[in-house]
Design an enzyme around this catalytic site. Structure first.
Site, PDB file in Angstrom:
ATOM      1  N   ARG A  39       0.832  -1.197   0.000  1.00  0.00           N
ATOM      2  CA  ARG A  39       0.000   0.000   0.000  1.00  0.00           C
ATOM      3  C   ARG A  39       0.869   1.249   0.000  1.00  0.00           C
ATOM      4  O   ARG A  39       1.856   1.317   0.723  1.00  0.00           O
ATOM      5  CB  ARG A  39      -0.916  -0.006   1.226  1.00  0.00           C
ATOM      6  CG  ARG A  39      -2.172   0.819   1.077  1.00  0.00           C
ATOM      7  CD  ARG A  39      -3.100   0.606   2.257  1.00  0.00           C
ATOM      8  NE  ARG A  39      -3.586  -0.764   2.378  1.00  0.00           N
ATOM      9  CZ  ARG A  39      -4.514  -1.144   3.226  1.00  0.00           C
ATOM     10  NH1 ARG A  39      -5.058  -0.271   4.047  1.00  0.00           N
ATOM     11  NH2 ARG A  39      -4.912  -2.402   3.283  1.00  0.00           N
ATOM     12  N   SER A  45      -8.510  -0.034   0.532  1.00  0.00           N
ATOM     13  CA  SER A  45      -9.486  -0.246   1.591  1.00  0.00           C
ATOM     14  C   SER A  45     -10.068   1.073   2.076  1.00  0.00           C
ATOM     15  O   SER A  45     -10.688   1.808   1.315  1.00  0.00           O
ATOM     16  CB  SER A  45      -8.842  -1.040   2.735  1.00  0.00           C
ATOM     17  OG  SER A  45      -9.766  -1.354   3.735  1.00  0.00           O
ATOM     18  N   HIS A  46      -9.836   1.396   3.349  1.00  0.00           N
ATOM     19  CA  HIS A  46     -10.422   2.577   3.980  1.00  0.00           C
ATOM     20  C   HIS A  46      -9.523   3.807   3.885  1.00  0.00           C
ATOM     21  O   HIS A  46      -9.891   4.868   4.368  1.00  0.00           O
ATOM     22  CB  HIS A  46     -10.670   2.282   5.461  1.00  0.00           C
ATOM     23  CG  HIS A  46      -9.409   1.948   6.199  1.00  0.00           C
ATOM     24  ND1 HIS A  46      -8.782   0.730   6.080  1.00  0.00           N
ATOM     25  CD2 HIS A  46      -8.638   2.689   7.038  1.00  0.00           C
ATOM     26  CE1 HIS A  46      -7.693   0.728   6.822  1.00  0.00           C
ATOM     27  NE2 HIS A  46      -7.573   1.912   7.413  1.00  0.00           N
ATOM     28  N   LYS A  54      -3.818  -6.504  -2.363  1.00  0.00           N
ATOM     29  CA  LYS A  54      -3.974  -7.621  -1.440  1.00  0.00           C
ATOM     30  C   LYS A  54      -3.809  -8.902  -2.254  1.00  0.00           C
ATOM     31  O   LYS A  54      -4.474  -9.077  -3.286  1.00  0.00           O
ATOM     32  CB  LYS A  54      -5.347  -7.587  -0.773  1.00  0.00           C
ATOM     33  CG  LYS A  54      -5.551  -6.378   0.140  1.00  0.00           C
ATOM     34  CD  LYS A  54      -6.923  -6.403   0.803  1.00  0.00           C
ATOM     35  CE  LYS A  54      -7.098  -5.228   1.751  1.00  0.00           C
ATOM     36  NZ  LYS A  54      -8.422  -5.236   2.431  1.00  0.00           N
ATOM     37  N   ASP A  72     -16.823  -0.518   4.539  1.00  0.00           N
ATOM     38  CA  ASP A  72     -15.632   0.270   4.252  1.00  0.00           C
ATOM     39  C   ASP A  72     -15.389   0.280   2.753  1.00  0.00           C
ATOM     40  O   ASP A  72     -16.199  -0.237   1.974  1.00  0.00           O
ATOM     41  CB  ASP A  72     -14.419  -0.255   5.036  1.00  0.00           C
ATOM     42  CG  ASP A  72     -13.981  -1.652   4.612  1.00  0.00           C
ATOM     43  OD1 ASP A  72     -14.755  -2.355   3.931  1.00  0.00           O
ATOM     44  OD2 ASP A  72     -12.849  -2.041   4.968  1.00  0.00           O
ATOM     45  N   ASP A 109     -13.483  -1.168   0.464  1.00  0.00           N
ATOM     46  CA  ASP A 109     -13.462  -2.380  -0.354  1.00  0.00           C
ATOM     47  C   ASP A 109     -14.490  -3.399   0.107  1.00  0.00           C
ATOM     48  O   ASP A 109     -14.501  -4.530  -0.369  1.00  0.00           O
ATOM     49  CB  ASP A 109     -12.061  -2.993  -0.383  1.00  0.00           C
ATOM     50  CG  ASP A 109     -11.536  -3.388   0.990  1.00  0.00           C
ATOM     51  OD1 ASP A 109     -12.013  -2.829   1.992  1.00  0.00           O
ATOM     52  OD2 ASP A 109     -10.634  -4.249   1.063  1.00  0.00           O
ATOM     53  N   ASP A 143     -14.954  -5.255   2.641  1.00  0.00           N
ATOM     54  CA  ASP A 143     -14.656  -6.507   3.338  1.00  0.00           C
ATOM     55  C   ASP A 143     -14.987  -6.408   4.821  1.00  0.00           C
ATOM     56  O   ASP A 143     -14.905  -7.405   5.545  1.00  0.00           O
ATOM     57  CB  ASP A 143     -13.205  -6.942   3.129  1.00  0.00           C
ATOM     58  CG  ASP A 143     -12.183  -5.973   3.699  1.00  0.00           C
ATOM     59  OD1 ASP A 143     -12.561  -4.825   4.045  1.00  0.00           O
ATOM     60  OD2 ASP A 143     -10.996  -6.341   3.780  1.00  0.00           O
ATOM     61  N   ARG A 144     -15.371  -5.211   5.292  1.00  0.00           N
ATOM     62  CA  ARG A 144     -15.805  -5.027   6.673  1.00  0.00           C
ATOM     63  C   ARG A 144     -17.195  -4.408   6.683  1.00  0.00           C
ATOM     64  O   ARG A 144     -17.516  -3.578   5.823  1.00  0.00           O
ATOM     65  CB  ARG A 144     -14.853  -4.099   7.444  1.00  0.00           C
ATOM     66  CG  ARG A 144     -13.497  -4.693   7.705  1.00  0.00           C
ATOM     67  CD  ARG A 144     -12.683  -3.769   8.601  1.00  0.00           C
ATOM     68  NE  ARG A 144     -12.376  -2.515   7.956  1.00  0.00           N
ATOM     69  CZ  ARG A 144     -12.149  -1.380   8.600  1.00  0.00           C
ATOM     70  NH1 ARG A 144     -12.240  -1.329   9.924  1.00  0.00           N
ATOM     71  NH2 ARG A 144     -11.843  -0.285   7.931  1.00  0.00           N
ATOM     72  N   HIS A 154     -13.746  -7.325  10.951  1.00  0.00           N
ATOM     73  CA  HIS A 154     -13.454  -8.370   9.973  1.00  0.00           C
ATOM     74  C   HIS A 154     -14.051  -9.671  10.509  1.00  0.00           C
ATOM     75  O   HIS A 154     -13.825 -10.039  11.668  1.00  0.00           O
ATOM     76  CB  HIS A 154     -11.946  -8.549   9.792  1.00  0.00           C
ATOM     77  CG  HIS A 154     -11.301  -7.511   8.938  1.00  0.00           C
ATOM     78  ND1 HIS A 154     -11.383  -7.511   7.569  1.00  0.00           N
ATOM     79  CD2 HIS A 154     -10.562  -6.421   9.270  1.00  0.00           C
ATOM     80  CE1 HIS A 154     -10.712  -6.484   7.085  1.00  0.00           C
ATOM     81  NE2 HIS A 154     -10.213  -5.793   8.101  1.00  0.00           N
TER      82      HIS A 154
END
Length: 406
Positions: free
Chosen positions: A14, A103-104, A113, A242, A244, A246-247, A329
């Site tokens: 990242r 992500s966030h 990832k 968030d 992406d 995933d949360r 998560h």
């Protein structure tokens, strides 16, 4: 010699686009990933690649694909995707994967990832260090000959999730969803189609500049809009994703946030009903109510370090049915031990819809103790230019009030 020390993290890659992360660097990363995978005993024939809605994501994904195909492996592009949709594709197609997302993190960042076939994580000790070393040393030219194909996976992803959580008996629910201009705006319409919910959408427009608020629901400031909308709509439940997706974070009918530890306990209860006696993973900062409830239900609580690679490794080692982190998560054995905010949201909706109490009452039995919430402290010696990610902070969580007094 390239220096990737500022962008290769414990679990992913990242950095700031154009300064730390650009197309040539990503092309070399793709080549290094392909060489790593190509030299393993069960060498794959292709890598599946997805990307989020950030302006830089399609170009970086294409550069990565160029690096992979230059080493002789094929690329299966699934286009716009949430991170858990990429994990689904990796599991369903039995291929390693690369997801382009930060992500966030704010708009100027992007990242990668990585996972092996079956969504098995690639972290610092399981490939990332080797990838970094290969790029820094200079990746030799490959034989070429790889091809890029496209595959639509959204409908299959939605159908798979529907097969894991039965919502046919749910009472009708009014659901406010804040996608934060992130990938939830892409996946929620497909997953929620045909379900007994009236969805009130917030910020579903895909926009990597995040014009309404940061796509980080862990920060209470980014839940304010959803909390207000819950009250004005008279909705049953609010869900925030968030960037992406995933949360997921949950808000009750009063506009009050629900603790991710309580969500962990609720989903664990549902999974243990299907798999009595199974192990459930929780990390160091979840409420002590989680292992208590798992034990009371006949399950085996297993505590692990914070971080998805540790959770996934421990799930694989123990055969755990489910795992939860206080960062929201949630990991599922039936989802290749990978995390899925959408699957967790469906479990909460199913639990709410199969009984008549409001969400606040349903969750009260899972929130046994007063808690400090998560306390983040900035690490003074983090690498220059590192994004304000969770890996760049030191996290602590105070014990419950009862343990202070007793």
């Amino acid at each position: 010699m390239a220096d990737l020390s500022a962008i290769v993290k414990a679990y992913d890659i990242r950095g700031v686009v154009g300064e730390q992360l650009d197309a040539p660097t990503v092309r070399d990363i793709g080549a290094a990933v392909a060489r790593l995978l190509r030299d393993e005993p069960a060498a794959p024939s292709a890598v599946v690649v997805g990307h989020d809605m950030r302006d830089s994501s399609p170009g970086l994904a294409a550069a990565f694909a160029d690096g992979v195909t230059g080493q002789g492996l094929d690329v299966v592009s699934i286009g716009l995707a949430s991170t858990d949709m990429l994990y689904f594709a990796s599991g369903r197609l039995d291929l390693p994967g690369a997801m382009f997302t930060a992500s966030h993190n704010p708009a100027k960042y992007n990242g990668i990832k990585l996972c092996r076939a079956g969504a098995a994580p690639i972290g610092q000790d399981t490939g990332l260090a080797a990838i970094r070393a290969a790029v820094e040393a200079g990746v030799p030219d490959g034989p070429g000959g790889g091809t890029v194909s496209t595959r639509e996976m959204l409908a299959d992803y939605a159908a798979f999730l529907h097969g894991l959580v039965d919502l046919r008996g749910s009472r009708p629910l009014r659901v406010v969803v804040d996608a934060g201009n992130g990938m939830g705006g892409h996946t929620v319409p497909a997953v929620f189609a045909g379900l007994p919910f009236e969805v009130v959408p917030m910020y579903f427009e895909l926009d990597g500049s995040f014009p309404n608020h940061e796509a980080n629901p862990l920060d209470p400031a980014n839940l304010v809009d959803l909390q207000k909308r819950m009250v004005t709509e008279g909705a049953d439940i609010g869900v925030a994703f968030d960037g992406d997706a995933d949360r997921c974070f949950v808000v009750d009918e009063r506009g009050e946030p629900v603790s991710p530890s309580a969500i962990t306990a609720l989903v664990a209860t549902r999974e243990l009903a299907k798999q009595p006696g199974a192990s459930v993973i929780h990390n160091l900062i979840t409420s002590r109510a989680v292992p208590e409830i798992v034990t009371e239900l006949g399950g085996r609580p297993v505590r692990t370090r914070v971080g998805h690679s540790f959770i996934k490794q421990t799930m694989a080692e123990t055969g755990a049915v489910f795992g939860g982190e206080h960062s929201a998560h949630y990991y599922f054995r039936e989802f290749w031990n990978a995390d899925s905010g959408m699957l967790a949201a469906l479990h909460v909706l199913a639990a709410l819809g199969e009984q008549d109490r409001p969400l606040s009452e349903l969750m009260s039995s899972y929130e046994r103790y007063c808690a400090s919430g998560e306390v983040n402290s900035t690490v003074a010696d983090q690498a220059p230019g590192s994004p304000p990610s969770r890996s760049a902070t030191r996290r602590t969580r105070a014990p419950s009030w009862t343990s202070w007094t007793g």
